[in-house]
Design a protein around this motif. Structure first.
Motif, short mmCIF file in Angstrom:
data_model
loop_
_atom_site.label_atom_id
_atom_site.label_comp_id
_atom_site.label_asym_id
_atom_site.label_seq_id
_atom_site.Cartn_x
_atom_site.Cartn_y
_atom_site.Cartn_z
N SER A 73 -10.49 -23.14 14.77
CA SER A 73 -9.25 -23.52 15.26
C SER A 73 -9.42 -23.25 16.85
CB SER A 73 -8.06 -22.55 14.67
OG SER A 73 -7.81 -23.08 13.73
N LYS A 74 -9.27 -24.17 17.76
CA LYS A 74 -9.17 -23.90 19.19
C LYS A 74 -7.98 -23.67 19.68
CE LYS A 74 -13.75 -26.45 19.29
NZ LYS A 74 -14.25 -27.70 19.94
N ALA A 75 -7.75 -22.87 20.96
CA ALA A 75 -6.61 -22.92 21.78
C ALA A 75 -7.00 -22.79 23.14
CB ALA A 75 -5.82 -21.66 21.53
N HIS A 76 -6.23 -23.59 24.02
CA HIS A 76 -6.68 -23.43 25.43
C HIS A 76 -5.63 -22.90 26.09
CE1 HIS A 76 -10.12 -26.21 24.27
NE2 HIS A 76 -9.33 -26.78 23.77
N ILE A 77 -5.85 -21.88 26.74
CA ILE A 77 -4.51 -21.03 27.43
C ILE A 77 -4.66 -21.37 28.87
CG2 ILE A 77 -3.39 -18.90 27.74
CD1 ILE A 77 -3.53 -19.88 24.91
N ARG A 78 -3.64 -22.08 29.37
CA ARG A 78 -3.51 -22.35 30.73
C ARG A 78 -2.35 -21.79 31.73
NH1 ARG A 78 -7.78 -23.05 29.09
NH2 ARG A 78 -8.98 -25.29 29.28
N ALA A 79 -2.46 -21.65 32.69
CA ALA A 79 -1.32 -21.06 33.69
C ALA A 79 -0.91 -22.48 34.35
CB ALA A 79 -1.68 -20.04 34.36
N ALA A 80 0.32 -22.71 34.62
CA ALA A 80 0.48 -23.83 35.36
C ALA A 80 1.55 -23.34 36.68
CB ALA A 80 1.44 -24.95 34.81
N SER A 81 1.44 -23.64 37.89
CA SER A 81 2.12 -23.12 38.92
C SER A 81 2.61 -24.19 40.01
CB SER A 81 1.25 -22.01 39.52
OG SER A 81 1.93 -21.36 40.75
N GLU A 99 -8.29 -26.56 36.58
CA GLU A 99 -8.57 -27.74 35.66
C GLU A 99 -7.56 -28.67 35.47
OE1 GLU A 99 -11.31 -27.20 31.99
OE2 GLU A 99 -9.08 -27.35 31.01
N GLY A 100 -7.39 -29.58 36.09
CA GLY A 100 -6.55 -30.84 36.02
C GLY A 100 -5.14 -30.32 36.68
N SER A 101 -4.20 -31.00 36.31
CA SER A 101 -2.63 -30.73 36.60
C SER A 101 -1.72 -31.39 35.60
CB SER A 101 -2.46 -31.48 37.77
OG SER A 101 -2.69 -32.83 38.04
N LEU A 102 -0.40 -30.93 35.60
CA LEU A 102 0.42 -31.19 34.97
C LEU A 102 1.86 -31.86 35.67
CD1 LEU A 102 0.71 -31.29 31.66
CD2 LEU A 102 1.90 -29.19 31.83
N HIS A 103 2.32 -33.06 35.23
CA HIS A 103 3.58 -33.56 36.09
C HIS A 103 4.78 -32.78 35.39
CE1 HIS A 103 4.81 -36.36 38.81
NE2 HIS A 103 5.84 -36.67 38.19
N ILE A 104 5.11 -31.95 36.13
CA ILE A 104 6.47 -31.12 35.96
C ILE A 104 7.57 -31.21 37.04
CG2 ILE A 104 7.46 -29.02 35.23
CD1 ILE A 104 4.38 -28.10 34.62
N GLN A 105 8.85 -31.48 36.81
CA GLN A 105 9.89 -31.79 37.59
C GLN A 105 9.50 -32.80 38.81
OE1 GLN A 105 10.43 -27.57 38.64
NE2 GLN A 105 11.09 -26.95 36.56
N GLY A 106 8.85 -33.78 38.63
CA GLY A 106 8.77 -34.61 39.42
C GLY A 106 7.46 -34.61 40.36
N ARG A 107 6.43 -33.69 40.05
CA ARG A 107 5.38 -33.42 41.08
C ARG A 107 4.34 -32.94 40.08
NH1 ARG A 107 9.10 -29.62 42.44
NH2 ARG A 107 8.17 -27.49 42.50
N ASP A 108 3.34 -32.85 40.67
CA ASP A 108 1.87 -32.38 40.11
C ASP A 108 1.61 -30.98 40.27
OD1 ASP A 108 1.55 -34.95 38.60
OD2 ASP A 108 0.19 -35.46 40.51
N TRP A 109 1.80 -29.94 39.01
CA TRP A 109 1.44 -28.74 39.40
C TRP A 109 -0.11 -28.65 38.77
CZ3 TRP A 109 5.68 -24.78 37.53
CH2 TRP A 109 6.89 -25.16 37.89
N PRO A 110 -0.80 -27.67 39.61
CA PRO A 110 -2.08 -27.69 39.05
C PRO A 110 -2.25 -26.71 37.91
CG PRO A 110 -1.47 -26.16 41.36
CD PRO A 110 -0.76 -27.22 40.92
N LEU A 111 -3.33 -26.74 37.25
CA LEU A 111 -3.47 -25.91 35.81
C LEU A 111 -4.75 -25.04 36.09
CD1 LEU A 111 -3.07 -28.56 33.22
CD2 LEU A 111 -1.44 -26.56 33.49
#
Length: 336
Positions: free
Chosen positions: A159-167, A136-148
Motif C-alpha cells: 500500500s502506498k500513501a503520498h502525504i503532502r502539504a498544501a499552502s 511537487e505540483g499544485s492543487l486548485h483550491i478556492q479559485g486559485r492554485d496552491w503549491p503542494l
C-alpha cells in the motif's frame, strides 16, 4: 447549573425564541476554520495550537493513525514550529467513514485532514514550508492554485500513501494524503452549507476550542465509537452539531460552553427532550455557580449557552462522543 425544568421553562429569562425574518438576519460571522473546511467534513476538533499539540489526550487521538502522527511531527520539526509558543489554530477533520474493506494504508489516510491557520507569522510559516520540503505540483483550491509540498511517501505491505502539504500565500496549511486533499477542491465549503452555517453562527468564533459533527453521517459508519454517548439518540432531522469551550481567565471562574444544533423544523421541534437529558446528566455531577443557562431556538436551529465546572465539562464531552477531551494541564511535548 440549574435543574432542567429551570433551564427549559418557557419564560423570557430562560428561553429566548428568535423569529427574525431572513431580511433582518445579520451577516453570518463564522469561525475561520469552518469557512475554510471542506464541505464533506463529517467531524472536526479545532483548538489553539499550543494546547492541541502538547496535551496527552490529543496526542493519543492523533496516534490512532500512526501515519498522520508521523507526518505532523515531521512537519513541525522541519518547519521549526514550537507548539508551546505558537498562537495559531490546529483543526483535525474526519472527511469520510472508512468501510470495512478499507483497511489499507492509503484508504485509512484518505479520511483525515489536518488544517493549520491563524498562525502569528504566516509569512514565516510559508517560508519554512518552502525551504524544508520540496514542491511537487499544485492543487486548485478556492479559485486559485496552491503549491503542494512533499512531506513523505510511505509504502507498507504493497500500500502506498503520498502525504503532502498544501499552502496559500496567507499561511493557511493543509496536511493529508493526496486523496484527502482533493476533498478541498470539490463543491462548496462547510460554512456555505445551510445547516452548518446556521449552527456555527451560534458559537463564538474566538472560542479557544471548537468542534463539529454530523450525527446521522457518523452513526452510519462509526456507531460503535459513539456507544455511551447520547448523540445516537438525537431525533432524525438534526443534521449538524457544533460546540465551543472557553476556559476561565481566573482560577475561580467557570468554563463557558456553547452547543448549537441545526436541521429540519421537525427535528428541531423534537430536540428539547434530548437537551433535557443532557442537562440532567450534567446536573447530576455537581452544581455550577453563575448565571442561568440560556436556551435559544429558531425554526431550524437550537442553541444552549451555560457555564460548567471541569467535571461537568468532562461529562458533557463524553456524552457528545468525545471522552478524550479535557482542559487539564499539558502533558508531554511534541518535538519542535
Amino acid at each position: 447549573m440549574r435543574c432542567p425544568a429551570a433551564i427549559l421553562v418557557t419564560t423570557a429569562a430562560a428561553l429566548v425564541c428568535l423569529s427574525f425574518a431572513s431580511s433582518c438576519r445579520p451577516k453570518k460571522h463564522l469561525p475561520g476554520w469552518v469557512m475554510a473546511a471542506p464541505g464533506d467534513s463529517l467531524a472536526a476538533v479545532s483548538g489553539e495550537a499550543g494546547w492541541m499539540l502538547t496535551h496527552k489526550e490529543v496526542q493519543s487521538l492523533i496516534s490512532r493513525d500512526p501515519m498522520v502522527e508521523r507526518a505532523l511531527d515531521l512537519f513541525l520539526q522541519k518547519a521549526h514550529i514550537n507548539p508551546r509558543l505558537e498562537t495559531g489554530r490546529v483543526t483535525f477533520h474526519v472527511i469520510g467513514v472508512p468501510q470495512k474493506s478499507e483497511s489499507t494504508l492509503q484508504k485509512g489516510l484518505e479520511h483525515a485532514l489536518i488544517q493549520l491557520n491563524q498562525f502569528k507569522d504566516p509569512a514565516a510559516l510559508v517560508g519554512a514550508l518552502a525551504e524544508s520540503f520540496p514542491q511537487e505540483g499544485s492543487l486548485h483550491i478556492q479559485g486559485r492554485d496552491w503549491p503542494l509540498y512533499v512531506i513523505l511517501d510511505i509504502e507498507t505491505n504493497g500500500s502506498k500513501a503520498h502525504i503532502r502539504a498544501a499552502s496559500d500565500e496567507k499561511g493557511q496549511v493543509w496536511i493529508g494524503s493526496l486523496e484527502a486533499l482533493t476533498h478541498l477542491t470539490a463543491g462548496e465549503g462547510l460554512g456555505a452549507q445551510s445547516d452548518a452555517g446556521l449552527a456555527a453562527e451560534w458559537i463564538s468564533p474566538r472560542a479557544p476550542f471548537q468542534g463539529y459533527l454530523q450525527p446521522e453521517a457518523l452513526l452510519s459508519g462509526l456507531r460503535k465509537n459513539l456507544e455511551g454517548s447520547i448523540v445516537k439518540d438525537l431525533p432524525q432531522g438534526v443534521s449538524v452539531l457544533f460546540w465551543s469551550i472557553t476556559p476561565p481567565q481566573e482560577k475561580d471562574e467557570s468554563i463557558k460552553f456553547e452547543l448549537a444544533l441545526a436541521g429540519t423544523p421537525e427535528g428541531i421541534n423534537q430536540v428539547t427532550p434530548w437537551l433535557q437529558r443532557l442537562v440532567a446528566a450534567v446536573n447530576a455531577v455537581q452544581a455550577a455557580p453563575g448565571a442561568a443557562p440560556e436556551l435559544m431556538q429558531e425554526k431550524r436551529r437550537v442553541g444552549l449557552r451555560c457555564t460548567l465546572t471541569t467535571q461537568q465539562l468532562k461529562l458533557i464531552m463524553e456524552k457528545l462522543g468525545q471522552p478524550w477531551f479535557s482542559l487539564g494541564p499539558p502533558e508531554g511535548d511534541r518535538k519542535a
